[in-house]
Design a protein around this motif. Structure first.
Motif, PDB file in Angstrom:
ATOM      1  N   LEU B  58       0.839  -1.209   0.000  1.00 54.04           N
ATOM      2  CA  LEU B  58       0.000   0.000   0.000  1.00 54.04           C
ATOM      3  C   LEU B  58       0.872   1.256   0.000  1.00 54.04           C
ATOM      4  O   LEU B  58       0.551   2.235  -0.687  1.00 54.04           O
ATOM      5  N   SER B  59       1.969   1.232   0.742  1.00 55.48           N
ATOM      6  CA  SER B  59       2.848   2.404   0.770  1.00 55.48           C
ATOM      7  C   SER B  59       3.486   2.611  -0.601  1.00 55.48           C
ATOM      8  O   SER B  59       3.663   3.750  -1.043  1.00 55.48           O
ATOM      9  N   TYR B  67       6.394   5.372   0.557  1.00 52.66           N
ATOM     10  CA  TYR B  67       7.330   4.255   0.433  1.00 52.66           C
ATOM     11  C   TYR B  67       8.623   4.538   1.198  1.00 52.66           C
ATOM     12  O   TYR B  67       9.179   3.643   1.843  1.00 52.66           O
ATOM     13  N   ALA B  68       9.064   5.802   1.144  1.00 59.92           N
ATOM     14  CA  ALA B  68      10.291   6.185   1.861  1.00 59.92           C
ATOM     15  C   ALA B  68      10.122   5.998   3.373  1.00 59.92           C
ATOM     16  O   ALA B  68      11.042   5.546   4.051  1.00 59.92           O
ATOM     17  N   GLN B  69       8.913   6.348   3.882  1.00 60.48           N
ATOM     18  CA  GLN B  69       8.646   6.159   5.321  1.00 60.48           C
ATOM     19  C   GLN B  69       8.740   4.683   5.683  1.00 60.48           C
ATOM     20  O   GLN B  69       9.368   4.303   6.669  1.00 60.48           O
ATOM     21  N   PHE B  70       8.084   3.845   4.857  1.00 61.88           N
ATOM     22  CA  PHE B  70       8.098   2.403   5.125  1.00 61.88           C
ATOM     23  C   PHE B  70       9.526   1.856   5.039  1.00 61.88           C
ATOM     24  O   PHE B  70       9.959   1.099   5.904  1.00 61.88           O
ATOM     25  N   ALA B  71      10.264   2.271   3.989  1.00 62.07           N
ATOM     26  CA  ALA B  71      11.614   1.750   3.759  1.00 62.07           C
ATOM     27  C   ALA B  71      12.547   2.116   4.909  1.00 62.07           C
ATOM     28  O   ALA B  71      13.411   1.322   5.287  1.00 62.07           O
ATOM     29  N   THR B  72      12.354   3.317   5.486  1.00 64.11           N
ATOM     30  CA  THR B  72      13.199   3.740   6.606  1.00 64.11           C
ATOM     31  C   THR B  72      13.050   2.773   7.785  1.00 64.11           C
ATOM     32  O   THR B  72      14.033   2.354   8.399  1.00 64.11           O
TER      33      THR B  72
END
Lengths: 127, 139
Positions: B58-59, B67-72
């Protein structure tokens, strides 16, 4: 003393309710998940460090998008069936049991719909 | 029915040593039951993991920022450890699931084969986990 025969008392008290349906679908989804989950775990290990455009391009590829949708269908279905069995085995209170199963089924359905929608949005969208 | 006068009082029942006390010194673990328990625990853990998988995809669909928030979070040390544990849980559940499918087909019910399958499942799941990460980083 009751005059009802043991058979008439036992009738309608069967535990399965839906025969072997649950058992069979758990095995069938398990079979589908053998190749799908092997591919998925390897792909996540490989792509979890990918940057955003690489990740999008990967999901955007038709074969990957189809495989992801198939994996989500099988995985969420298999998961819902499995958690249902755990609840049936360990929760004695009938109201909690039914409520728990309902919650688990609805949550799995919602997560499956959201995940598949997300894949399709990327797959049908422009890169 | 006559009342049972020898039944233990609730205080006596409460004072009885319960199972955690038995585990280890008095109760010998068997590979069979431990693997069966591990199948359930890994299955439940994987079910919880599907929430994270949904958040991941979903991100990605939501855009670069999400996506950047999730990847962090995913690439932090706890994230990587969780991901590695997830991969082993999945591969263990996969291997032991195949063991169950073999039983469902009516094979390997002898005690000798049940134990052989158990050792194989543990070994193969570990080898597969190592292989998945080794190949993923090599290509």
């Amino acid at each position: 003393m009751s005059l009802r025969s043991p058979l008439s008392e036992a009738r309608g008290l069967g535990s399965a309710k839906d025969g072997v349906g649950h058992w069979w679908m758990q095995r069938l989804s398990a079979l589908a998940l053998i190749p799908l989950s092997l591919w998925f775990v390897f792909s996540i290990a490989r792509y979890h460090v990918a940057d955003y455009p690489t990740m999008l391009a990967w999901i955007h590829a038709p074969l990957v998008a189809v495989a992801l949708v198939l994996f989500f269908l099988a995985a969420f279905y298999h998961s819902a069936l499995g958690v249902q069995v755990v609840i049936e085995d360990y929760i004695g209170n009938e109201a909690l049991k039914i409520g728990g199963i309902a919650l688990v089924k609805l949550a799995h359905f919602a997560l499956a719909a959201a995940s598949i929608y997300a894949v399709l949005k990327i797959a049908f969208g422009a890169l | 029915m006559a009342e049972n006068t020898t039944a233990p009082k609730s205080a006596q029942i409460a004072a009885r040593p319960l199972s955690p006390f038995m585990l280890g010194p008095y109760y010998k673990f068997q590979l069979t039951s431990v693997l069966s328990f591990a199948h359930r625990i890994s299955g439940l853990a994987l079910s919880l993991g599907t929430v994270l998988i949904a958040i991941w995809v979903l991100s990605a669909a939501n855009g670069a920022w999400s996506y950047a928030q999730f990847a962090t979070v995913a690439r932090s040390i706890p994230g990587e450890v969780l991901l590695f544990a997830w991969s082993w849980a999945l591969l263990y559940h996969l291997c032991n699931g195949i063991r169950h499918l073999v039983w469902d087909s009516g094979f390997a019910f002898e005690i000798k084969h049940v134990y052989l399958g158990g050792y194989l499942v543990v070994a193969i799941s570990l080898v597969l986990t190592a292989a998945v990460w080794a190949v993923a980083f090599a290509v």
